[in-house]
Design a protein around this motif. Structure first.
Motif, short mmCIF file in Angstrom:
data_model
loop_
_atom_site.label_atom_id
_atom_site.label_comp_id
_atom_site.label_asym_id
_atom_site.label_seq_id
_atom_site.Cartn_x
_atom_site.Cartn_y
_atom_site.Cartn_z
N ILE A 190 -26.82 -24.87 4.04
CA ILE A 190 -26.73 -25.17 5.47
C ILE A 190 -26.22 -23.96 6.24
O ILE A 190 -26.75 -23.61 7.30
N PHE A 191 -25.21 -23.30 5.69
CA PHE A 191 -24.67 -22.10 6.34
C PHE A 191 -25.75 -21.04 6.49
O PHE A 191 -25.91 -20.44 7.56
N MET A 192 -26.48 -20.77 5.42
CA MET A 192 -27.53 -19.75 5.44
C MET A 192 -28.59 -20.08 6.49
O MET A 192 -29.05 -19.20 7.22
N ALA A 203 -16.02 -12.09 8.20
CA ALA A 203 -15.63 -13.38 8.78
C ALA A 203 -15.54 -14.46 7.72
O ALA A 203 -14.61 -15.28 7.71
N THR A 204 -16.50 -14.47 6.81
CA THR A 204 -16.54 -15.48 5.76
C THR A 204 -15.36 -15.33 4.81
O THR A 204 -14.72 -16.31 4.42
N LEU A 253 -17.43 -19.19 13.80
CA LEU A 253 -17.61 -20.47 14.47
C LEU A 253 -18.46 -21.42 13.64
O LEU A 253 -18.16 -22.62 13.54
N ILE A 254 -19.54 -20.91 13.04
CA ILE A 254 -20.39 -21.74 12.18
C ILE A 254 -19.57 -22.33 11.04
O ILE A 254 -19.64 -23.53 10.73
N LEU A 255 -18.76 -21.49 10.39
CA LEU A 255 -17.94 -21.95 9.27
C LEU A 255 -16.91 -22.98 9.74
O LEU A 255 -16.65 -23.97 9.05
N ASP A 301 -17.07 -29.96 2.74
CA ASP A 301 -16.28 -28.97 2.01
C ASP A 301 -17.13 -27.71 1.83
O ASP A 301 -18.26 -27.78 1.34
N ILE A 302 -16.58 -26.58 2.21
CA ILE A 302 -17.29 -25.32 2.04
C ILE A 302 -16.91 -24.67 0.72
O ILE A 302 -17.76 -24.12 0.01
N ARG A 303 -15.65 -24.76 0.40
CA ARG A 303 -15.14 -24.14 -0.83
C ARG A 303 -15.15 -25.14 -1.97
O ARG A 303 -14.89 -26.33 -1.78
#
Length: 402
Positions: free
Chosen positions: A129-131, A176-177, A366-368, A376-378
């Motif tokens: 989704i992030f990509m 940023a990430t 901002l996206i993150l 959950d991203i991590r």
């Protein structure tokens, strides 16, 4: 009118740029723990599928559609509409479809570059989704600004092959990430397979000839200069990084030499078709020094950009973009850099560098931030400690039982 020679040249260069994404997977993959190599490679290879679909649906149109207030391209080419089978791309002798596929390869590798910053900790489902969001909201916007007739192009900024659109955007997104996600729980890892790193670097260098040379969109003198400049800058930066690290650490490092070459390749990218070979060597020297000490600075700041994406691609892209404004030669192309009296070009590229870097960092963060409110991203602590390959993909790079 169709130029078959130019068409064949750009198609071959498209294939060269294509091989850079697998090359990146090996380069990055060799630098991580053996229990995370497949997850890292998957993040790179999946871009070849995901970004290609996004490109065909909307990406190409957002960059190269009619300019909307200098901000973004229109929807002229949504779902590949309004592209004639036999159409020639304006100002060239190549089909629109040849230009389409060449530019696609840039769009594919750019989000892949970011993955080196967050190895060992990014959830694969969230990464998809992030990509996707990043490709549309960051890459497409900056690429339109500089290549699609947007605000940076109107300002007079130039970028021959992606120093701004690809490397600054990816490098600042990587920073940023890394800042948003935080450090790895297990700390830094020793590279598990340096031969992979060497293989990946070789493929990247090989593909970079298409990356830079193909951006001339013609088999001409500028393409030839771009090829020469590409390898000169990489070679000089490789030696500079090697000798600095040798002095600092007491031994000549293969990884150090290869990283230096990548820094040189990054820095020459925006300048490849605008500067003389002598200037390319100077750019290589500056890139080797500045990118090395950017890496040192990152370590002191304790930013866990695991594979130095910011130091090599972000800082390297910044160096290249600024020095393009310094060394662009009217002898090579139609642009005049600072050393030839072209203050306006230098100013435009300086502004473009700041704007692109700030936009990529800010929008990526901002996206993150928004995604983290919904998913959950991590990965979980135990997954990070035991390895992503088996837990996320049900596979392991090495079967140690036989």
């Amino acid at each position: 009118m169709l130029n078959s020679c130019d068409t064949a040249f750009v198609l071959i260069c498209s294939a060269l740029v294509f091989i850079m994404t697998p090359g990146l997977a090996f380069f990055y993959g060799g630098l991580v723990r053996n229990k995370n190599v497949l997850s890292l490679m998957m993040q790179n290879f999946i871009a070849m599928g995901m970004v290609t679909v996004i490109w065909a649906v909307i990406g190409f149109s957002l960059i190269f559609g009619h300019d909307v207030d200098g901000i973004i391209g229109g929807l002229d080419y949504l779902l590949m509409n309004n592209i004639g089978i036999n159409s020639i791309y304006p100002g060239t002798g190549i089909p629109v479809w040849t230009f389409f596929i060449f530019q696609l390869m840039f769009a594919v590798i750019t989000p892949g570059l970011i993955t080196g910053a967050f190895v060992d900790r990014f959830k694969f489902s969230s990464y998809l989704i992030f990509m996707s969001l990043w490709s549309v909201l960051v890459y497409s916007v900056i690429a339109h600004w500089i290549w699609g007739g947007g605000i940076l192009a109107k300002l007079g900024a130039i970028d021959f092959a992606g120093g701004t659109a690809v490397h600054i955007s990816a490098g600042m997104a990587a920073l940023a990430t890394a800042m948003f996600i935080g450090k790895r729980r297990l700390g830094e890892a020793q590279p598990h397979n340096i031969t992979y790193v060497a293989l990946g670097a070789g493929l990247l260098w090989f593909g970079w000839f298409g990356f830079n040379g193909g951006s001339a969109l013609s088999a001409n003198f500028i393409a030839s200069i771009a090829f020469v400049n590409t390898t000169l800058a990489a070679s000089v930066a490789m030696l500079v990084w090697l000798f600095i690290s040798w002095t600092q650490k007491g031994k000549p490092s293969l990884i150090g030499a290869l990283t230096g070459a990548i820094a040189g390749l990054v820095a020459i990218t925006p300048a490849a078709g605008y500067v003389t070979p002598k200037a390319a060597m100077i750019i290589g020297i500056v890139a080797g020094v500045v990118c090395y000490f950017a890496m040192v600075f990152k370590i002191k700041r304790e930013w866990d950009d695991a594979l130095d994406v910011w130091a090599c691609h972000g800082v390297g892209g910044i160096v290249g973009s600024i020095l393009t404004g310094v060394f662009a030669s009217p002898e090579v192309n139609s642009y005049t850099g600072l050393v030839f009296g072209g203050y306006e070009l230098f100013k435009a590229n300086l502004i473009a560098t700041v704007v692109a870097a700030g936009y990529s960092f800010g929008v990526t963060y901002l996206i993150l931030f928004v995604l983290s409110k919904f998913m959950d991203i991590r990965v979980e602590k135990e997954v990070e400690e035991q390895g992503l390959d088996f837990h996320l993909h049900g596979e392991q790079a090495y079967n140690l039982d036989w």
